[in-house]
Each structure stands twice: as C-alpha cells, then as structure tokens.
Design an enzyme around this catalytic site. Sequence first.
Site, PDB file in Angstrom:
ATOM      1  N   ARG A   1       0.790  -1.214   0.000  1.00 16.10           N
ATOM      2  CA  ARG A   1       0.000   0.000   0.000  1.00 16.10           C
ATOM      3  C   ARG A   1       0.830   1.276   0.000  1.00 16.10           C
ATOM      4  O   ARG A   1       0.621   2.159  -0.823  1.00 16.10           O
ATOM      5  CB  ARG A   1      -0.929   0.009   1.223  1.00 16.10           C
TER       6      ARG A   1
ATOM      7  N   HIS B   1      -7.938  -4.461  -7.777  1.00 14.87           N
ATOM      8  CA  HIS B   1      -7.715  -3.753  -6.512  1.00 14.87           C
ATOM      9  C   HIS B   1      -9.015  -3.668  -5.716  1.00 14.87           C
ATOM     10  O   HIS B   1      -9.763  -2.697  -5.839  1.00 14.87           O
ATOM     11  CB  HIS B   1      -7.187  -2.343  -6.827  1.00 14.87           C
TER      12      HIS B   1
ATOM     13  N   TYR C   1     -18.256  12.197 -14.389  1.00 13.31           N
ATOM     14  CA  TYR C   1     -18.178  13.352 -15.281  1.00 13.31           C
ATOM     15  C   TYR C   1     -16.825  13.455 -15.995  1.00 13.31           C
ATOM     16  O   TYR C   1     -16.738  14.060 -17.055  1.00 13.31           O
ATOM     17  CB  TYR C   1     -18.413  14.649 -14.498  1.00 13.31           C
TER      18      TYR C   1
END
Length: 740
Positions: free
Chosen positions: A33, A79, A123
């Site tokens: 991570r 993931h 968007y």
Amino acid sequence: MNEVITENIRETKLANALSERYLAYAVSTIVARSLPDVRDGLKPVHRRLLFAMRQLKLDPVSGFKKCARVVGDVIGKYHPHGDSSVYEAMVRLAQDFAVRYPLVDGQGNFGNIDGDKAAAMRYTEARLTAVAVALMDGLDDDAVDFEKTYDGEEEEPMVMPAAFPNLLANGASGIAVGMATNIPPHNVGEVCDALLYLLKKPDAEIERLMTFIQGPDFPTGGILAESHESIVKTYTEGRGAMKVRAKWEKEDLSHGQYQIVVTEIPYQVQKSDLVARIAKLLSEKKLPMLADIRDESSDVVRLVLEPKSRSVEPEQLMEHLFKNTDLQVNFNLNMNVLDADHTPRVMNIREVLTAFLKHRDTVLIRKSKYRLDKIAHRMELLQGFLIAYLNLDRVIEIIRNEDEPKVVMMKEFSLSDIQAEAILNMRLRSLRKLEEEQIKTEYKNLEIEKEGLEALLTDEELRKNKLAEEIKEIQKKFGQKTELGKRRTLVAEAPKEVEISIEAMIEKEPITVVLSKQGWIRAMKGHIDSADDVKFKEGDSLKLSLKTYTTDNIVLFADNGRFYTILGNNIAGGRGYGEPLRLSVDVAEDAEIVTMFAWQPDQKLLVASRNGKGFIVNSNDVIAQTRAGKIILNLAEGDKALLCKPANGTHVAVIGTNRKMVVFSADEIPTMTRGSGVILQRYQEAKLSDAKFFNLEDGLSFPSGNGTRVERNINLWLAKRATVGKFPPVGFPRSNKFGS
C-alpha cells in the site's frame, strides 16, 4: 460436532495473537500500500490503475473513457478497495501541479492548486500519457513477471518494465506502519544524465552524480534555497530537509510605490490556504511589514503583496514572510523504498539509480530471450515455407489427394509438426507470396538479429550500450529540450540571514506602557514621569509602568515562569483604559505579571523563584514567538516566580523575608536556557525577598531614609551560594528590597 470443535481450539496468549496479527497488517501496509517499488516508482494501486487503462486500450492517440469505467475495472479485477481511494489516486496522477510528469491525461475538472476537489468520476474522462506508455513498454515481451489477481481470474504485472525512471522523476510519498517515505520529483533529463554517467562508472561518487542532478524539480516551480553541500549530504544519507521558497518579483508603481508579485509557490502548498493564513496573520498584526494581500491568479499563480510603506525593503519584507508563512516550507526527503526483494530500506541516490539500471538490465535480458524464442519459431516456419515453395506442386497434390496430408508431408519432406501445420493453414492467395528470395532474405535478417541478441546476452558491455541508447531515447522524448522537461525549480544558495529592521516599518515614537493590577494594558504617548494622572477603572490601580518606544519588544515575566512578548506598536493606545492583557497574550487565569521591561539583545537576566532558586538566562532566549509565551523557569509545586533582573556585576546580594542577607560571586550562578536553577540562599521558614547584582569595588547601594546609602565593606556578608546569611547593614529598608 462439539468434540471436533474442541479439538481445534488452540490456547494462545492475547498479546501473542495481537502481535502476530498486527505484524501481518504492518507488512501488508508496507508492501502492498504505502511504499513504492524502487524499480518503477509505483505503489500497487498506481500500477493496477495504469495496467487497467492499458487493457482498456486508453493509449495517448485513442479517445478518452469515463473515469468511472476505469475505476470499475480496477476495483473489480485488480484492486478490491474503495472506489473513492482509487479515483483519488487516479486524479493525482493527472494533476500537473501534483505530479511532475503526469501519467494520466485527464479531461474535465481534475481539481486545482487551490485545493478544490475533482469532479465526480462519472463526469471526468481519462487516457494514458506517453510517460505511462514508456513505463509499461515491454509488458507484451515477457519483460516482467505476472501474478494472479486477488480472485485468481486475471493476471497483473508484479512490477512495470519502467523505461522511464519514474521513482525519481515523479517522486512518492506515503505513511506505513512504523515508517514513511517522501521522495521529491526530479528533472528526468538530469536523472538520465546521471544514469548515463553511472553506466560508464558504476562506482561513481554521489558528489559527482549530484553535479548532474541539481536537486528536486517540483511541478509548481519555486526556489530550492539550499547549498550544494547540504543537498549532497541529504542525498548521501537518503534523508534530510530542504528549504523550498516561493518565486517572486518586484513590480514598480507610480510615486515610488511598489508591490511584490508571487508567481510560484512551494510544492504541496494549497494557494487558498496560504492566502487565508497570511490574511489571518495580517488581522492579528503579526506581519507589520505587510499592508495587504490579493489573489489575482487565473490559470497562473499571481499573489500581490502590498508593503506597509515604500521605505520597506522588498528583501526584508520577503524574508519576514518566508520566516512566518508557508511561502517557505521544508521538504523532508526520506528515500524509503521497497527493493527488488520487497524489503523496505532507506537508499541513497546512487543506490536508487543503480537499482533502476539493474532492473532495466533484467528487462533487457528477458526481452532479448523472448525475442530469440520468437525468432527461432519464425525461422523454423520459414524453413518449412522454403521447402513448400520448392515443392509447391507436390505439396498441393498431397493436400488434394491424401486423407492425412500433414503426416504425409512430414514424412516426405522431413517437416516438423509446426512447419506442416503452418503450411496447411496458409491461404491459397498467400502461395504466390512464397517467393524464394523473399523467404531467404527474411531468414537471413533473422539470423543476423539472432546473432546480435545472443551477443547481447553474453556481453555486459553491449547491454550497457543498449541501455544507454534507451535512456537517451527517453531523454530525447521528455528531457530538458522539451516543453515538459524544462527545469521549473530554480536552485539557489542557502538564504543569508537578513536583519529585519523594525524601524523600517514602524515609526519610532516614545510611549509609556501602563499595566494595571486587574490586567489592563495600554500605551500612553510620550514618556510620563508620574502615573498619578493616569485614570483606571473603579477598583483598579497601577501595577507596572515602563518608558519605552513603539519599536521595542515589551517582555512580561509572569509568576508561572513564562515570558510573554508584545511589540510596543501593537499595544492599545492610551485612550480609555486600554485592553485586557489576555487579548494579546495567553496568560493563565491564575498567573500574575511579576515584571515588565523593554527587550535588549544579549542581556544577562537573573530569574528566581520565591523558594530561592534561580539561574541566569540570556535575553535572546526569553523572546516568545507565540501568544502562549515561553516557559523558562521550571517551578516546584506551590512555588512561584518572583523576580527577573539584569545580571550585571561581579557579585550578587540576596536577601530573604527573614531579613538575612548573603553576598557571593556571580560566577556561582549558572547560565541556562531553561530549568529550575540552583539554590541562591537557604531558608528554613522564609522566602526570597530580593536580589541585586553589583560590582564589589563599587559597593552595595540601597535606599536609606530619603537618600541612597553605599555599603563598601561587604566582607561580613561574603559567603558561598546557598548559605543562610546575616542581618543586612544598619539602615537597610524594612521592605527588604534593594531598590532600582
């Protein structure tokens, strides 16, 4: 059933179970991570993002796709984490103010330097950049290992081939369990120069490598204000702090006025927060050189700073702002990365560059072997095609007449299974292309390429030359000669200390500072000899007064051992009753001000408590930078600070409330920056009353009657520090005070 369950129960201490599970969590956080891989400079989430976009064929020349589509593929296939975290990682890779060489080409609102967030993923649209393509070049050529995804249905690369030196070029930051990383971005052209030099001289000294890499190259520009020696030391240790300053210029206005325009701000500083913090400091009167700040930014940064007056020097104003605002920040470099064995460690700059070259050498070897296998396969087919061309009529006859043409052809022409299969799979219209010369030419070219690859695999020097060619190609695409690759951050020497003159921004005027017993403070114009005419609120009266100037720092010492500082110009005017002291400094409710004086540099001060303990402190150490003040005298429970006096003289006289006085050498009192001090005079049931420094040859003066008396024969009271002492000279005041 119960018996089976009982047999599987294993007794474990809670501490051991917790430590085992926490260790597993810590390792997972570090490896999967937070820390980047030294080879490709990517964390798993970034690597999976880029790979998913590649699988969606979002290369730089193709169209954009909705970010929601990309995020969906990433969390669904590779993931399994929250979509918001994945999208935030994707957004950052597209922000040209956050990433020096963006890996994602975003279309739509991807946030800005003011800290505004990107639009929702439904968007915005995205595709890969050329830099990202270079990072993944070789994935189809067996350049790196792949592993199964979390559900075992797909495969993903364990590391990218990384033709682009991404770790240094784009940097990385992250916090893991017990460790962190913070690597700044660099100029890829300079990194390539260092890599090319390291290829020639693998044992090159870091100082030599740092002649190529000047230091960080932040996407927001700015100025790196560090000496070359300091930068070399930081990159040698893999850790260190570097000052980054805003870039500014002076703009002349009419009538001799000017303004300062900030055009670049430090990396990772949000412009809106910066402006808000400066405005707050202005309202709190903590930036006396500055009159106003305006944000006139558009797509480029433009912060306008107005000086208090035209007599303020621009350099002094900016040094003042650099010291007190985020126009200057420290970037704390920490090159903590995962090496090729996934072991976290802090590397210096040479180790990082060497690890990248070693990875590229491994990729080159794997790609060469993969290409050799492809060549061998193609050459085998060409040999079969040549046999088919030379015996074309017979091949056609076998195919038309035989039930098992493959077996017959293999037996008659000594073909391999692959060759026979390839001949049978050819279309009729391809037969005319089976011209002998073409086949022989292609075969010969493949032989030459094969020989070259075999030589490359056995000769390290040839591989170095090949790696140099690849690095030069990257430098050509993204180096200093390109618009993207031009250095943005200027490198300057460490800033010299500029003496900031308060007089330059504040008119020096005499004032009398008055502090009342109820804690109200004000500044009366002029030097007032008597406070009899000063009016106070009902029930209030004078506590302390001080003749000083508006340009002086007024230091107040409280009985809690803290020093507080107020600029004379910032004290409320003499009209009315002034204002509560606690509006200017955070004096505790149960604390009382002991003394008040105008600060002077390099002055020795004696601080002491009622219990008779004290030490000497330099006045430079008592200036407080915050409202909370600065703790200097540590006090025992029930004890309080009593006095702070100038420590000028060869000896010190100390008297207690028991009317015992002792005189000893000033050298017996230590100089400290903070502490409880040493015993000045020993008491049984008394407290310290007063102390005074004096020169032995001048005698000890004290008020007596209506005048001043000087006692020159001090031998009776001379003793060591921490003794009880004797009664003072005849005529000594009953108040047990030495006076001024």
